[in-house]
Scaffold this motif. Sequence first.
Motif, PDB file in Angstrom:
ATOM      1  N   GLY A   3       0.816  -1.202   0.000  1.00  0.00           N
ATOM      2  CA  GLY A   3       0.000   0.000   0.000  1.00  0.00           C
ATOM      3  C   GLY A   3       0.848   1.249   0.000  1.00  0.00           C
ATOM      4  O   GLY A   3       2.037   1.228   0.306  1.00  0.00           O
ATOM      5  N   ALA A   5       0.318   5.840   0.581  1.00  0.00           N
ATOM      6  CA  ALA A   5      -0.614   6.866   1.043  1.00  0.00           C
ATOM      7  C   ALA A   5       0.021   8.242   0.955  1.00  0.00           C
ATOM      8  O   ALA A   5       1.248   8.385   1.020  1.00  0.00           O
ATOM      9  N   LYS A  19      -5.422   6.925   0.126  1.00  0.00           N
ATOM     10  CA  LYS A  19      -4.744   5.635   0.177  1.00  0.00           C
ATOM     11  C   LYS A  19      -4.766   4.962  -1.189  1.00  0.00           C
ATOM     12  O   LYS A  19      -5.735   5.105  -1.937  1.00  0.00           O
ATOM     13  N   LYS A  21      -3.758   1.198  -3.281  1.00  0.00           N
ATOM     14  CA  LYS A  21      -3.433  -0.222  -3.164  1.00  0.00           C
ATOM     15  C   LYS A  21      -2.679  -0.676  -4.405  1.00  0.00           C
ATOM     16  O   LYS A  21      -3.102  -0.392  -5.532  1.00  0.00           O
ATOM     17  N   ALA A 115      -3.826   0.714   3.700  1.00  0.00           N
ATOM     18  CA  ALA A 115      -4.208   0.715   2.280  1.00  0.00           C
ATOM     19  C   ALA A 115      -3.972  -0.640   1.640  1.00  0.00           C
ATOM     20  O   ALA A 115      -4.699  -1.047   0.726  1.00  0.00           O
TER      21      ALA A 115
END
Length: 206
Positions: A3, A5, A19, A21, A115
Amino acid sequence: MVGAAVVVHNPDGTKDTTKFKLHSACTVFQAELLAISKAVEWIANNNIYTATIFTDSKSGLEEIANPNTRNPQVVSIHHTINRIREECKETNFVWVKAHAEIEGNEEADVAAKSAAHLHKILDYDRFPISYEKYINSQRSNVETEKLYTEIDNSKYIKILIPTYELLTQVTDKFKPDFEITQYLTNHGYHREYLHRFCITDGDACQ
């Protein structure tokens, strides 16, 4: 799971957190560059005239500083930065130490970890070519192991070395040469083999 952010600290004291992914095969380096790329895009799209991006990714900043980079993520960052500069705006990058309780950086780390577990469509799935090479290598090893164990020939060598994995260990330890190949295959210029094919009168060495 991987993840990324971005945490925006607005002048009025409010915060915005976004966020992202990534594909599970993506690297942390890719995640760091994605966060920087999204931060630069946010600056360009929100008429921010002066902004500073804080990141603990020293390798990411070094790659961004390289004008000859071929990294597609960094090339995209360069394009966005150039667009910002053409509009007489300014964006600065500052490296901060990771896990040093720096408020914005700690917030971004926590958000990035969460995330990775979001149930959403991937924001980035261009995993590195090294991952594809790894997958192909694994598949090749499986097929080679299958071929080694299932073929009917090479029965003698499989008595000595029953698995392909063990074979690779042996050949790594003892680089195959003429003598070792004769021993492992039971084929060669020794009298037992030659006698089997009626080339010599006896099967015993002198």
